[in-house]
Design a protein around this motif. Sequence first.
Motif, PDB file in Angstrom:
ATOM      1  N   LEU A 244       0.826  -1.202   0.000  1.00 18.79           N
ATOM      2  CA  LEU A 244       0.000   0.000   0.000  1.00 18.79           C
ATOM      3  C   LEU A 244       0.864   1.258   0.000  1.00 18.79           C
ATOM      4  N   GLN A 245       1.933   1.256   0.790  1.00 20.10           N
ATOM      5  CA  GLN A 245       2.835   2.412   0.837  1.00 20.10           C
ATOM      6  C   GLN A 245       3.503   2.637  -0.520  1.00 20.10           C
ATOM      7  N   ARG A 246       3.869   1.550  -1.181  1.00 12.68           N
ATOM      8  CA  ARG A 246       4.549   1.668  -2.470  1.00 12.68           C
ATOM      9  C   ARG A 246       3.640   2.286  -3.527  1.00 12.68           C
ATOM     10  N   ILE A 247       2.373   1.858  -3.579  1.00 11.68           N
ATOM     11  CA  ILE A 247       1.493   2.371  -4.630  1.00 11.68           C
ATOM     12  C   ILE A 247       0.923   3.750  -4.300  1.00 11.68           C
ATOM     13  N   ARG A 248       0.919   4.132  -3.009  1.00 11.16           N
ATOM     14  CA  ARG A 248       0.418   5.459  -2.639  1.00 11.16           C
ATOM     15  C   ARG A 248       1.527   6.514  -2.589  1.00 11.16           C
ATOM     16  N   GLY A 249       2.777   6.062  -2.583  1.00  7.58           N
ATOM     17  CA  GLY A 249       3.889   7.000  -2.533  1.00  7.58           C
ATOM     18  C   GLY A 249       4.616   6.932  -1.204  1.00  7.58           C
ATOM     19  N   ALA A 250       5.938   7.089  -1.238  1.00 10.29           N
ATOM     20  CA  ALA A 250       6.759   6.928  -0.037  1.00 10.29           C
ATOM     21  C   ALA A 250       6.409   7.940   1.051  1.00 10.29           C
ATOM     22  N   ASP A 251       5.927   9.122   0.676  1.00  9.20           N
ATOM     23  CA  ASP A 251       5.621  10.166   1.660  1.00  9.20           C
ATOM     24  C   ASP A 251       4.145  10.232   2.021  1.00  9.20           C
ATOM     25  N   ALA A 252       3.338   9.294   1.535  1.00  5.84           N
ATOM     26  CA  ALA A 252       1.895   9.318   1.798  1.00  5.84           C
ATOM     27  C   ALA A 252       1.583   8.731   3.174  1.00  5.84           C
ATOM     28  N   ASP A 253       0.569   9.276   3.823  1.00  5.82           N
ATOM     29  CA  ASP A 253       0.091   8.741   5.089  1.00  5.82           C
ATOM     30  C   ASP A 253      -0.987   7.696   4.794  1.00  5.82           C
ATOM     31  N   VAL A 254      -0.631   6.410   4.923  1.00  5.72           N
ATOM     32  CA  VAL A 254      -1.548   5.327   4.568  1.00  5.72           C
ATOM     33  C   VAL A 254      -2.173   4.690   5.805  1.00  5.72           C
ATOM     34  N   GLY A 255      -1.953   5.275   6.977  1.00  3.43           N
ATOM     35  CA  GLY A 255      -2.413   4.663   8.217  1.00  3.43           C
ATOM     36  C   GLY A 255      -3.908   4.425   8.257  1.00  3.43           C
ATOM     37  N   ASP A 256      -4.712   5.464   7.961  1.00  2.00           N
ATOM     38  CA  ASP A 256      -6.162   5.313   8.027  1.00  2.00           C
ATOM     39  C   ASP A 256      -6.674   4.302   7.007  1.00  2.00           C
TER      40      ASP A 256
END
Length: 514
Positions: A244-256
Amino acid sequence: MARPPLAPAVGGDRIRSYGGGRVTLSVVVTCLMAASCGLIFGYDIGVSGGITQMESFLEKFFPEVLKGMKGAKRDAYCKYDNQMLTAFTSSLYIAGVLSSLVASRVTRRVGRQAVMLTGGALFLAGSAVNAAAVNIAMLIVGRMLLGFGVGFTAQAAPLYLAETSPAKWRGAFTTAYHVFLVIGTLAATVANYFTNRIPGWGWRVSLGLAGVPAIVVVLGALFVPDTPSSLVLRGDPDRARAALQRIRGADADVGDEFKDIVLAVEEARRNDEGAFERLRGKGYRHYLVMMVAIPTFFDLTGMIVITVFSPVLFRTVGFDSQKAILGSVILSLVNLFAVVVSTFVVDRAGRRFLFLAGGVAMMLCQVAVAWILADHLGGHHATTMARNYAKGVLVLMCLYTCSFGMSWGPLKWVVPSEIYPVEIRSAGQAMTVSIALSLSFAQTQVFITLLCAMKYAIFIFYAGWVLVMTVFMAALLPETKGVPLEAMRTVWAKHWYWRRFVGDAKQDSQVNCL
């Protein structure tokens, strides 16, 4: 391994907007590779109709059809009425039904990536058998292998796209599957146009070239990661969060977003084997209705048989073989243009608007085609129609195809892939695909016979169904654009009719989890 903490349920009237919803290069590349699965389905749709009117193919396997075509007294609508000839086309779809149902259970165990890879390999094998065919039995076996490949990939790829893409642009990314499907159809019709000029064995080249998109799918599946939802479902949350982090971007907040994925998967895991049983509960009534209605109405637009048999239709109204295939090329180009436009507007205009506008335009075009055929083909024992009217049929078919490509074509893949909750998502998609392929089998098997029996009224038949499905969508389909998958229940909770069932879904889920 300890499971990650669960997030609060996404419910009520609030729909969460995730911080990692931007489009990244990683998600674009990953989704394009997954969407390439549409190539094999599209190539098959495009190639079979052109092949079945090639004289070299008919002379090899169906000489009685070729003899009937040249008969001076042959009814214009009945030139290709042969059940074995239509079985060559329809056998793929019945195999696809079986494989799509199997793929539902396989996906939950091995993931969507492995299912796409298997589908591409089966399609590659089928293309080799068809190209080397020496009798009808080999043709049917090859077609069934192709069908197994289509069933696997059609079940997995749209869900992969829906689970991977950002919610704001999910419609556009999921539409990419249909874009590649149309590209595959265009490639097949162009191949038919050139191979039709090869005497004796040109049809073998067209069938063998199906191996090219199959290789693209196999290579693409090797390089795409599995979806975060699928990885969590199979007990690998660390890889899921990394994906999920890889496809959303290294600096994206994917926690929620990740927490909501985990929550949804936890609900599904509590009753891992109960997806099909859940669909019988009152709380899942709205999903079951859409699961049946969308693929049923999609096939009853008539587009699947018109796409498959467009060369046959153009031969019926008086074009020669080359011009009939050229007409199919034109339709494929129009379809591609419309689908590309739909990709840019589906997340702005919304699903409902495109469904309704496309339905009205399609209905008007079908009525106009029926009127021209009724007045100018088949009367006074005529076997062809005047050139200007034949061209008019082509223009109307282009308008019809454009309307379909803007609406039902891509949305048939977009809406089912996004409306189901995770506990029934694989089962729901499997049922949607299997129903669509079952109806495609029935229609491709009987369309030529219906054309012979109903003549121009076949288009009135389809226009009536387009009217019914347009009214159905206006009344019962909620708007789902921009809604995260894990928050989709809130859309149904606000609908004037379906809200009476949403509360029961929670009760059904709790009962099944005990």
